[in-house]
Write a protein that holds these residues in place. Structure first.
Motif, PDB file in Angstrom:
ATOM      1  N   GLY A  13      33.988  70.439  52.191  1.00  0.00           N
ATOM      2  CA  GLY A  13      34.860  69.331  52.548  1.00  0.00           C
ATOM      3  C   GLY A  13      34.082  68.174  53.149  1.00  0.00           C
ATOM      4  N   ILE A  14      34.592  66.991  52.947  1.00  0.00           N
ATOM      5  CA  ILE A  14      34.027  65.784  53.567  1.00  0.00           C
ATOM      6  C   ILE A  14      34.992  65.401  54.673  1.00  0.00           C
ATOM      7  CG2 ILE A  14      33.325  63.385  53.194  1.00  0.00           C
ATOM      8  CD1 ILE A  14      32.873  64.239  50.217  1.00  0.00           C
ATOM      9  N   PRO A  15      34.524  65.338  55.926  1.00  0.00           N
ATOM     10  CA  PRO A  15      35.423  65.085  57.052  1.00  0.00           C
ATOM     11  C   PRO A  15      36.111  63.722  56.956  1.00  0.00           C
ATOM     12  CG  PRO A  15      33.124  65.193  57.774  1.00  0.00           C
ATOM     13  CD  PRO A  15      33.138  65.464  56.309  1.00  0.00           C
ATOM     14  N   PRO A  16      37.165  63.510  57.772  1.00  0.00           N
ATOM     15  CA  PRO A  16      37.881  62.221  57.745  1.00  0.00           C
ATOM     16  C   PRO A  16      36.914  61.044  57.840  1.00  0.00           C
ATOM     17  CG  PRO A  16      39.021  63.770  59.157  1.00  0.00           C
ATOM     18  CD  PRO A  16      37.703  64.413  58.785  1.00  0.00           C
ATOM     19  N   HIS A  17      37.155  60.055  56.953  1.00  0.00           N
ATOM     20  CA  HIS A  17      36.283  58.894  56.905  1.00  0.00           C
ATOM     21  C   HIS A  17      37.029  57.713  56.289  1.00  0.00           C
ATOM     22  CE1 HIS A  17      35.811  60.922  53.004  1.00  0.00           C
ATOM     23  NE2 HIS A  17      35.553  59.715  52.485  1.00  0.00           N
ATOM     24  N   THR A  18      36.375  56.567  56.319  1.00  0.00           N
ATOM     25  CA  THR A  18      36.919  55.347  55.701  1.00  0.00           C
ATOM     26  C   THR A  18      35.818  54.671  54.892  1.00  0.00           C
ATOM     27  OG1 THR A  18      36.316  53.945  57.578  1.00  0.00           O
ATOM     28  CG2 THR A  18      38.534  54.936  57.621  1.00  0.00           C
ATOM     29  N   HIS A  19      36.248  53.729  54.081  1.00  0.00           N
ATOM     30  CA  HIS A  19      35.340  52.842  53.342  1.00  0.00           C
ATOM     31  C   HIS A  19      35.843  51.420  53.553  1.00  0.00           C
ATOM     32  CE1 HIS A  19      33.844  56.402  51.234  1.00  0.00           C
ATOM     33  NE2 HIS A  19      35.111  56.744  51.038  1.00  0.00           N
ATOM     34  N   SER A  20      34.952  50.443  53.541  1.00  0.00           N
ATOM     35  CA  SER A  20      35.382  49.062  53.765  1.00  0.00           C
ATOM     36  C   SER A  20      35.891  48.388  52.496  1.00  0.00           C
ATOM     37  CB  SER A  20      34.264  48.236  54.400  1.00  0.00           C
ATOM     38  OG  SER A  20      33.125  48.222  53.579  1.00  0.00           O
ATOM     39  N   ASN A  21      35.793  49.065  51.357  1.00  0.00           N
ATOM     40  CA  ASN A  21      36.319  48.543  50.102  1.00  0.00           C
ATOM     41  C   ASN A  21      37.196  49.599  49.425  1.00  0.00           C
ATOM     42  OD1 ASN A  21      35.060  45.862  49.718  1.00  0.00           O
ATOM     43  ND2 ASN A  21      33.177  47.036  49.874  1.00  0.00           N
ATOM     44  N   ASP A  22      38.182  49.141  48.655  1.00  0.00           N
ATOM     45  CA  ASP A  22      38.997  50.056  47.844  1.00  0.00           C
ATOM     46  C   ASP A  22      38.099  50.761  46.840  1.00  0.00           C
ATOM     47  OD1 ASP A  22      41.048  48.612  49.062  1.00  0.00           O
ATOM     48  OD2 ASP A  22      41.933  47.911  47.191  1.00  0.00           O
ATOM     49  N   GLY A  76      33.385  46.560  45.315  1.00  0.00           N
ATOM     50  CA  GLY A  76      32.368  46.025  46.215  1.00  0.00           C
ATOM     51  C   GLY A  76      31.376  47.129  46.538  1.00  0.00           C
ATOM     52  N   THR A  77      30.605  46.919  47.579  1.00  0.00           N
ATOM     53  CA  THR A  77      29.593  47.908  47.935  1.00  0.00           C
ATOM     54  C   THR A  77      30.237  49.154  48.539  1.00  0.00           C
ATOM     55  OG1 THR A  77      29.261  46.846  50.071  1.00  0.00           O
ATOM     56  CG2 THR A  77      27.766  46.213  48.301  1.00  0.00           C
ATOM     57  N   ARG A  78      29.553  50.280  48.386  1.00  0.00           N
ATOM     58  CA  ARG A  78      30.017  51.551  48.927  1.00  0.00           C
ATOM     59  C   ARG A  78      29.429  51.761  50.308  1.00  0.00           C
ATOM     60  NH1 ARG A  78      27.620  56.054  49.983  1.00  0.00           N
ATOM     61  NH2 ARG A  78      28.896  57.903  50.273  1.00  0.00           N
ATOM     62  N   ASP A  79      30.294  52.146  51.232  1.00  0.00           N
ATOM     63  CA  ASP A  79      29.865  52.552  52.561  1.00  0.00           C
ATOM     64  C   ASP A  79      30.767  53.684  53.009  1.00  0.00           C
ATOM     65  OD1 ASP A  79      32.284  51.335  53.149  1.00  0.00           O
ATOM     66  OD2 ASP A  79      31.455  49.876  54.533  1.00  0.00           O
ATOM     67  N   ILE A  80      30.445  54.288  54.121  1.00  0.00           N
ATOM     68  CA  ILE A  80      31.282  55.349  54.672  1.00  0.00           C
ATOM     69  C   ILE A  80      31.165  55.303  56.188  1.00  0.00           C
ATOM     70  CG2 ILE A  80      29.481  57.106  54.469  1.00  0.00           C
ATOM     71  CD1 ILE A  80      31.759  59.109  53.738  1.00  0.00           C
ATOM     72  N   ALA A  81      32.301  55.447  56.870  1.00  0.00           N
ATOM     73  CA  ALA A  81      32.326  55.469  58.333  1.00  0.00           C
ATOM     74  C   ALA A  81      33.203  56.633  58.772  1.00  0.00           C
ATOM     75  CB  ALA A  81      32.879  54.149  58.881  1.00  0.00           C
ATOM     76  N   PHE A  82      32.724  57.353  59.772  1.00  0.00           N
ATOM     77  CA  PHE A  82      33.457  58.497  60.308  1.00  0.00           C
ATOM     78  C   PHE A  82      34.072  58.105  61.648  1.00  0.00           C
ATOM     79  CE2 PHE A  82      30.178  60.152  57.518  1.00  0.00           C
ATOM     80  CZ  PHE A  82      30.909  61.018  56.717  1.00  0.00           C
ATOM     81  N   PRO A  83      35.397  57.948  61.708  1.00  0.00           N
ATOM     82  CA  PRO A  83      36.040  57.534  62.956  1.00  0.00           C
ATOM     83  C   PRO A  83      35.829  58.580  64.056  1.00  0.00           C
ATOM     84  CG  PRO A  83      37.664  57.705  61.179  1.00  0.00           C
ATOM     85  CD  PRO A  83      36.354  58.164  60.650  1.00  0.00           C
ATOM     86  N   GLN A  84      35.768  58.118  65.268  1.00  0.00           N
ATOM     87  CA  GLN A  84      35.592  59.016  66.426  1.00  0.00           C
ATOM     88  C   GLN A  84      36.855  59.756  66.751  1.00  0.00           C
ATOM     89  OE1 GLN A  84      32.631  59.497  67.797  1.00  0.00           O
ATOM     90  NE2 GLN A  84      31.657  57.982  66.495  1.00  0.00           N
TER      91      GLN A  84
END
Length: 143
Positions: A72-81, A135-143
Motif C-alpha cells: 500500500g501507498i500511505p495517504p498522500h496528495t499531488h499538486s496536479n490532477d 503537469g509535473t508529478r509530485d507527492i506529499a504525505f500529510p502529517q
C-alpha cells in the motif's frame, strides 16, 4: 499490354512485400513490453516506477507504477490532477474517508489535485498502473 500488366503485378507484389517487411520492422521497434521497462525504486518497498514517455521536467511524462500484491501507498496528495488506469491487477483507491474502490482493466480513475488518497495492490497478481498527470508529478504525505 500483357507485359504492362505483368510488370504492374510484379511491382505491386514487390511493393506489398516491402511494405509488409517495413511494417514488421516498425512493430518490432515501437512495441514495448512492461518486463523491459526501466523500473526504478520509489523508496517504498514493493513499489517501482518508470517514465514510459515524455519528460519529467516539463510535465509531459506518462508514468507506470508496478506494485506488488498487498503493498500500500500511505495517504498522500499531488499538486496536479491525474488520470490513471490499471494495465494489470486490481488497483485499490482509498479516499480520505476510507472508502475503497477496486479498479481493474474495465475502469480508469481521476484524482484531483490536493485530494488526499491512498492506493494499494489488492492482488492476487502484481499491479501495473499507467498515470498521466496534468503537469509535473509530485507527492506529499500529510502529517
Amino acid at each position: 499490354m500483357f507485359m504492362k500488366k505483368v510488370m504492374t503485378g510484379l511491382f505491386t507484389a514487390a511493393a506489398m512485400v516491402s511494405f509488409a517487411a517495413a511494417a514488421q520492422a516498425v512493430d518490432e521497434k515501437h512495441t514495448f513490453n512492461f518486463d523491459d521497462v526501466a523500473w526504478q525504486e520509489t523508496g517504498l518497498e514493493g513499489a517501482e516506477m518508470a517514465v514510459l514517455w515524455g519528460k519529467k521536467e516539463d510535465g509531459s511524462a506518462v508514468y507506470a507504477f508496478r506494485i506488488q500484491p498487498g503493498v500500500g501507498i500511505p495517504p498522500h496528495t499531488h499538486s496536479n490532477d491525474y488520470w490513471g488506469m490499471a494495465i494489470q491487477g486490481n488497483w485499490a483507491h482509498i479516499d480520505e474517508e476510507g472508502r475503497e474502490v477496486i479498479t481493474a482493466q474495465n475502469a480508469f480513475v481521476r484524482i484531483k489535485a490536493d485530494d488526499v488518497h491512498s492506493d494499494r495492490c489488492a492482488g492476487p497478481e502484481v499491479c501495473i498502473n499507467v498515470l498521466d498527470f496534468n503537469g509535473t508529478r509530485d507527492i506529499a504525505f500529510p502529517q
